[in-house]
Design an enzyme around this catalytic site. Structure first.
Site, PDB file in Angstrom:
ATOM      1  CE  LYS A   1      37.303  41.910  36.649  1.00  0.00           C
ATOM      2  NZ  LYS A   1      37.450  43.002  35.403  1.00  0.00           N
TER       3      LYS A   1
ATOM      4  N   GLY B 227      33.094  47.013  35.314  1.00  0.00           N
ATOM      5  CA  GLY B 227      32.279  46.977  36.455  1.00  0.00           C
ATOM      6  C   GLY B 227      32.622  45.767  37.458  1.00  0.00           C
TER       7      GLY B 227
ATOM      8  CB  CYS C  32      38.236  49.460  40.379  1.00  0.00           C
ATOM      9  SG  CYS C  32      36.961  49.353  39.164  1.00  0.00           S
TER      10      CYS C  32
ATOM     11  CE  LYS D 177      46.438  47.735  38.247  1.00  0.00           C
ATOM     12  NZ  LYS D 177      45.652  46.714  37.317  1.00  0.00           N
TER      13      LYS D 177
END
Ligand SMILES: Cc1cc2nc3c(=O)[nH]c(=O)nc-3n(C[C@H](O)[C@H](O)[C@H](O)COP(=O)(O)OP(=O)(O)OC[C@H]3O[C@@H](n4cnc5c(N)ncnc54)[C@H](O)[C@@H]3O)c2cc1C
Ligand SMILES: Cc1cc2nc3c(=O)[nH]c(=O)nc-3n(C[C@H](O)[C@H](O)[C@H](O)COP(=O)(O)O)c2cc1C
Ligand code: FES
Lengths: 263, 309
Positions: free
Chosen positions: B49, B76, B133, B169
């Site tokens: 994660k 979140g 994100c 990423k």
């Protein structure tokens, strides 16, 4: 794809000051032990076990604890709630002479299980334990089924003091069961696992709770050590072969951030 | 021959992955046992994660909303924080010889560097910078991956301190993705991971008359994002020399082969775990082998890539 369904609460039954059953008029088609994710789309979304499930309605029995359940307790019949599911593994419907052991607010899913077991022709003994008489739930519902029913409280207000595990111990000594189902607080379930070590031939299934977010097996928040299985998919009901391997059972669980919290 | 798994084993930045499948960040990588479970079921590389300086509980539910073709999530960035998160990675890596990518998320270069130094001390094999994100923009503003200057700054700073290979990423939700990819490569990135979730998107419950997700919007993943992921991987592959982890909407063996043809070296499989179950990884491995047999490819690297743009 499983869809979210939003519908009015059909009925709310006060089981006691802090426990209520919410009924919805909808065919859910859930199996005993499965759960739904229930939400008001404002305060949160949380897992609750099915306590009743008939062709035209189902119910979940909820204990008031924190923000979300407090918000639920403000709801009146007719107010809208939203759910998805049912999710997870279910209790097997097996055994001829069966012992069910419940504790506190975790007992109600055993009621739905009892009804299905009775349909399958099993003989049932149900032990319902709680801290106090007020906290014992579903007594009337269980008494109306044709099964042997025993209640006990820590405080002893029903004659004897003790836990459901104490009663289970006596019952296991005096009877021959071929299946045991347990749903209760984790430390009570751990005591049951220890007790059941003395019966290596006896099969059993427990209903587990871990912090759930996605409930569809992808976020990994509800995995249990050391197996790594997801309690929202491979659980929440686990059988003996898995339970004996669990090292985190009764020791710790992980919170919303994934941090270990010890019991 | 058919079941010879060594045919689909892949070498990636000096480490050997038993299969080409990568468990992407945020999928099952919260706990060491979750990592173990997905590896046992056919994943070649595990990503943790995304870990942050401090623990985060994430958003309240609903954090997942399903729809035809995929799902939205607004988890979140819930995670136990870098210390506990690396403890989970170490616990897994102590017993299993399986490469682990440690994903980290921060909003400043200083924090990225602190996190990287902690990853250096861990048993993690690669560090992945989550620059993309989409679910914390109310807290932090636009993802860093939207700016090629910021991407280059962070990647080159991290490269200075990292003792292990660095993966960037990136987000599909930007204009000029290829420039961002080349900027990451020029800054020293050892590999790229494309794509993070698409969108963000939104769904509305017309009975309660509210957004389904608690955070209103969420990143999109699952089958519906595959065409975007393929395009992003192909464009990047056409312009960079470093390997690419192609992630986004891969749900079966044919999707995985598409991703390889678009130029990916490894294939991420995340949301497919929902519809496909835990058996999905092994199923995809077998389907890749079947495809290779059909066209007579001995090893996975024999599968041809499309001609570059
Ligand atoms: C499979 C399963 C079945 C459950 N069945 C029932 C049931 O039938 N009746 C019932 O009253 N409760 C049940 N629970 C527990 C219920 O989900 C929590 O009591 C509820 O989430 C509390 O939310 P809150 O915001 O009111 O309290 P909080 O203050 O947020 O939490 C109180 C307690 O509930 C636990 N909890 C909070 N959020 C979650 C979550 N997302 N997932 C799991 N646990 C959580 C916390 O660990 C904490 O111990 C079940 C849990 C699981 C995992
Ligand atoms: C529930 C969920 C959580 C995610 N969390 C993260 C994360 O923490 N860090 C990250 O870089 N990507 C995260 N992602 C994005 C995935 O890693 C992946 O890039 C994306 O889902 C596309 O792949 P898929 O379609 O196979 O799921 C998350 C995705 C989902 C569905
Ligand atoms: S709650 Fe997400 S995997 Fe179980």
């Amino acid at each position: 794809m499983l869809k979210r369904i939003t519908l009015p609460v059909a009925e709310i039954v006060n089981e006691n000051e802090t426990i209520r059953t919410f009924y919805f008029e909808k065919k859910l088609g859930a199996l005993p032990g499965q759960f739904i994710m229930l939400s008001d789309l404002v305060t949160g979304e949380k897992p609750f076990s099915i306590s009743e499930c008939e062709s035209g309605y189902f119910g979940v029995t909820i204990k008031k604890l924190g923000t979300f359940t407090q918000a639920l307790f403000e709801k009146k019949p007719g107010d809208l709630l939203s759910y998805r599911g049912a999710y997870g593994s279910s209790f097997s419907i097996s055994g001829r002479n069966v012992l069910l052991v419940g504790g506190g607010y975790a007992t109600p899913p055993l009621y739905y299980l009892s009804k299905e077991l009775l349909k399958a022709g099993a003989e049932l003994t149900v032990v319902n334990g709680a801290r106090s008489k007020k906290e014992l739930v579903f007594c009337e519902r269980f008494s109306n089924l044709s099964l042997s029913y025993q209640r006990i409280t820590d405080a002893g207000c029903l004659g004897r003091a003790g836990s459901s595990v104490d009663i289970a111990q006596v019952l296991l000594e005096e009877n021959h069961y071929d299946m045991v189902y347990v749903s209760g607080p984790e430390l009570m379930m751990r005591a049951m696992r220890n007790l059941l070590q003395n019966y290596p031939e006896l099969n059993y299934e427990f209903l587990f709770e871990r912090y759930m977010k996605c409930a569809i097996g992808i976020c990994g928040n509800c995995t249990i050590d050391p197996l790594g299985i997801r309690l929202c998919v491979e659980g929440p009901v686990l059988a003996r072969d898995k339970i004996v391997q669990l090292t985190e059972f009764g020791e710790y669980h992980r919170n919303a951030a994934g941090i270990k919290e010890y019991f | 021959m058919k079941n010879d798994r060594s045919r689909i084993s892949v070498e990636f930045l000096g480490k050997r992955a038993a299969t080409p499948l990568v468990l992407p960040a945020g999928i099952m990588g919260m706990t060491w046992s979750g990592m173990k479970y997905t590896w046992e079921n056919g994943c070649g590389i595990i990503t943790s994660k995304s870990l942050t300086m401090e623990p985060r509980k994430g958003h309240a539910g609903p954090v997942i909303a399903e729809f035809e073709g995929g799902m939205l999530n607004c988890m979140g960035l819930c995670n136990p924080g870098i210390e506990e998160g690396l403890a989970e990675v170490n616990e897994f890596r102590k017993f299993y010889e399986v490469p682990v990518i440690v994903s980290i998320f921060a909003t400043t270069i200083d924090d990225f560097l602190t996190l990287t130094q902690k990853v250096n001390e861990s048993r993690g094999d690669f560090v992945e910078l989550n620059l993309s994100c989409p679910n914390v923009s109310d807290e932090y503003g636009l993802p860093l991956a939207a700016s090629k200057i910021k991407v280059a700054e962070i990647v080159s700073a991290v490269k200075m301190v990292s003792k292990i290979p660095v993966i960037a990423k990136l987000s599909p939700n930007v204009s000029g993705l290829t420039e961002i990819c080349t900027a990451a490569e020029a800054a020293g990135a050892d590999a790229l991971c494309l794509i993070n979730t698409l969108g963000p998107g939104m769904l509305i419950d017309i009975d309660l008359q509210r957004s389904v997700l608690s955070n209103r919007t969420g990143g999109m993943s699952g089958p519906c994002v595959k065409p975007v992921a393929l395009r992003a991987v192909f464009e990047a592959y056409s312009r960079v020399k470093i390997p690419i982890i192609g992630t986004g909407g891969v749900s079966n063996g044919r999707d995985a082969v598409e991703m390889l043809m678009a130029g990916a070296s490894l294939v991420g499989v995340g949301s497919a775990l929902y519809e496909g179950g835990i058996g999905i990884f092994e199923q995809i491995n077998q389907d890749i082998l079947t495809y290779m047999d059909q066209y007579g490819y001995g090893t996975i690297t024999d599968i041809p890539r499309l001609e570059k743009m």
